[in-house]
Design a protein around this motif. Structure first.
Motif, mmCIF file in Angstrom:
data_model
loop_
_atom_site.group_PDB
_atom_site.id
_atom_site.type_symbol
_atom_site.label_atom_id
_atom_site.label_comp_id
_atom_site.label_asym_id
_atom_site.label_seq_id
_atom_site.Cartn_x
_atom_site.Cartn_y
_atom_site.Cartn_z
ATOM 1 N N ASN A 139 10.176 -20.877 -34.178
ATOM 2 C CA ASN A 139 9.187 -20.049 -33.476
ATOM 3 C C ASN A 139 7.773 -20.545 -33.781
ATOM 4 O O ASN A 139 6.947 -19.803 -34.330
ATOM 5 N N ASN A 144 4.134 -18.515 -33.519
ATOM 6 C CA ASN A 144 4.307 -17.063 -33.483
ATOM 7 C C ASN A 144 3.974 -16.509 -34.868
ATOM 8 O O ASN A 144 4.777 -16.580 -35.805
ATOM 9 N N GLN A 148 3.411 -12.015 -28.569
ATOM 10 C CA GLN A 148 4.255 -12.572 -29.627
ATOM 11 C C GLN A 148 5.386 -11.625 -30.012
ATOM 12 O O GLN A 148 6.368 -12.034 -30.639
#
Length: 462
Positions: free
Chosen positions: A267, A270, A359
């Protein structure tokens, strides 16, 4: 108080509540002064003389016997594995002298400091009478179904619980401040009484001879609001009343350091998944394995170690603690106290979470698996509610300032702001639904919702 069955009062007070008569006359206590007992947690045992309670309507004693009961503790001082990081606060700002509780970073334990000599003067009659009125004025009493009559009938238990908590937190029960009295008699003890009722309801569903699994009570509350200290107090009360309990936190189920690194890689960019905390940063199969194993501790002699997370590892990024350091619990367990800041959160439509923070969309998707891993095991809930999620920032800042003033490593103001900012989107997205609908899969009659103010004290819901 005819028919009272409670066995003892570990308190400086000997009291009984005058019987309620038909015309609702004023309630009064009749008290005989008794020297204040030494509550030294270092002692392995203490002798409690059962007080003779005098009925206000007659001169006969409720208890015909007057004997000594000896309570033996399993250890020289009460120690509870908690889930504080080395840089977190204890949530005990209501205690005037926080030096009474000491954190050992090597053992991850909070321990009580040996008390100094306590006064031996007798108690004024008004003390117990005032305490009764104070108890009945609490914001949770009516909510949990406790009437003044019920308080009166169980006043010896309330005094016992108060005395035990004073011993735990090393407070002089004859000289409690108003914040201390409120925390004990308006908050911790009412919640404990409610938990006892929930356990009794749970046990009533089983037949004699059945293996009764422990009741799992979930505590959903924002970070810094004092939930861990609440669970600390409840666990102590359960143990001192001979009911075996275990405590776990969602923190115990964070991914290992290796798992966290992989989550960050999957990710990139994020911020909500860069560090542990949000949905996706927990080892859910591990949590299922742990909870199911705990619920099977139904017989004497059955034991298991309960996982703990080391938040100080890898320069604060954290890692699962060494299994050799995990505390051991033994059956038969009566209750499991499970606490966490995001327990009971429900996934929302993607557009709703994106409106809060783009997010959050991945976090929301991850949350879909959490009901099966956590919430479905919880039978009763305590939901601690706040009006404004920004309280979390204030509480965290207070804790870090206190750490720095004590000469310990603490986050700077900017670091606190960055830390809390990674949780605020989830609070803003999920708290309204949690407060309006209750935790996922919960039964409304088995949810105790507690509104607290900025000082972490319970208030009447508005």
């Amino acid at each position: 108080m005819a028919g009272a069955t409670s066995s003892l009062i570990s308190s400086p007070w000997q009291a009984t509540l005058e019987h309620y008569n038909n015309n609702n006359k004023t309630k009064r206590f009749y008290v005989k002064g008794y020297p204040f007992p030494c509550h030294d947690p270092i002692c392995n045992s203490f002798n409690i003389k059962r007080r003779v309670l005098l009925s206000s309507s007659s001169s006969s004693s409720i208890f015909k016997d007057d004997h000594v009961v000896t309570h033996s503790s399993s250890s020289s001082s009460y120690k509870l594995q908690t889930h504080f990081s080395m840089s977190s606060g204890c949530g005990c700002s209501w205690i005037q002298n926080n030096s009474m509780l000491h954190y050992s970073p090597t053992t991850s334990n909070w321990t009580s400091k040996k008390c100094s000599a306590l006064p031996t003067k007798t108690v004024d009659v008004s003390s117990v009478s005032d305490l009764f009125e104070f108890i009945c004025s609490g914001p949770l009493v009516e909510k949990i179904g406790i009437t003044p009559e019920k308080v009166g009938q169980a006043i010896d238990k309330w005094l016992l619980y108060g005395s035990q908590l004073c011993r735990l937190f090393q407070l002089n029960e004859l000289k409690l401040t108003i914040p201390q009295k409120a925390r004990l008699y308006h908050y911790y003890i009412p919640v404990f009484v409610w938990c006892q009722d929930q356990i009794a309801l749970h046990n009533s569903k089983f037949k004699d001879g059945d293996d009764v699994p422990p009741l799992v009570i979930g505590f959903s509350a924002p970070q810094g609001c004092g939930k861990t200290t609440l669970v600390f107090a409840l666990d102590y009360l359960f143990k001192t009343t001979k009911m075996k309990s275990a405590t776990i936190s969602i923190d115990d189920f964070y991914l290992t350091a290796e798992g966290q690194a992989k989550l960050r890689e999957e990710n990139p960019g994020n911020a909500l998944l860069e560090y542990r905390g949000n949905a996706g940063s927990h080892d859910l199969p591990f949590s299922v394995e742990t909870i199911e194993a705990l619920t099977k501790l139904t017989k004497e002699g059955m034991k298991m170690k309960v996982p703990r997370y080391d938040k100080s590892a890898y320069s604060g990024r954290g890692d699962r603690g060494d299994a050799e350091t995990w505390p051991e619990v033994e059956g038969p367990l009566k209750v499991i106290l499970f606490e966490g800041w995001m327990l009971g959160f429900k996934p929302l439509p993607a557009e709703a979470v994106k409106a809060v923070d783009p997010q959050l969309e991945t976090v929301n998707k991850n949350l879909e698996a959490y009901y099966e891993a956590w919430d479905k095991y919880i039978d009763a809930w305590v939901v601690i509610k706040i009006k404004d999620p920004s309280y979390v920032y204030r509480w965290r800042l207070q804790a870090e300032i206190a750490m720095r003033q004590a000469g310990k490593a603490g986050m700077s103001d900017d670091e606190v702001n960055d830390f809390v900012s990674r949780y605020l989107p989830a609070y803003k997205a999920y708290l309204p639904t949690l407060y309006e609908e209750g935790p996922s899969g919960s039964e409304p009659e088995r949810v105790l919702a507690i509104d607290i103010d900025e000082e972490r004290n319970p208030i009447l819901a508005t």
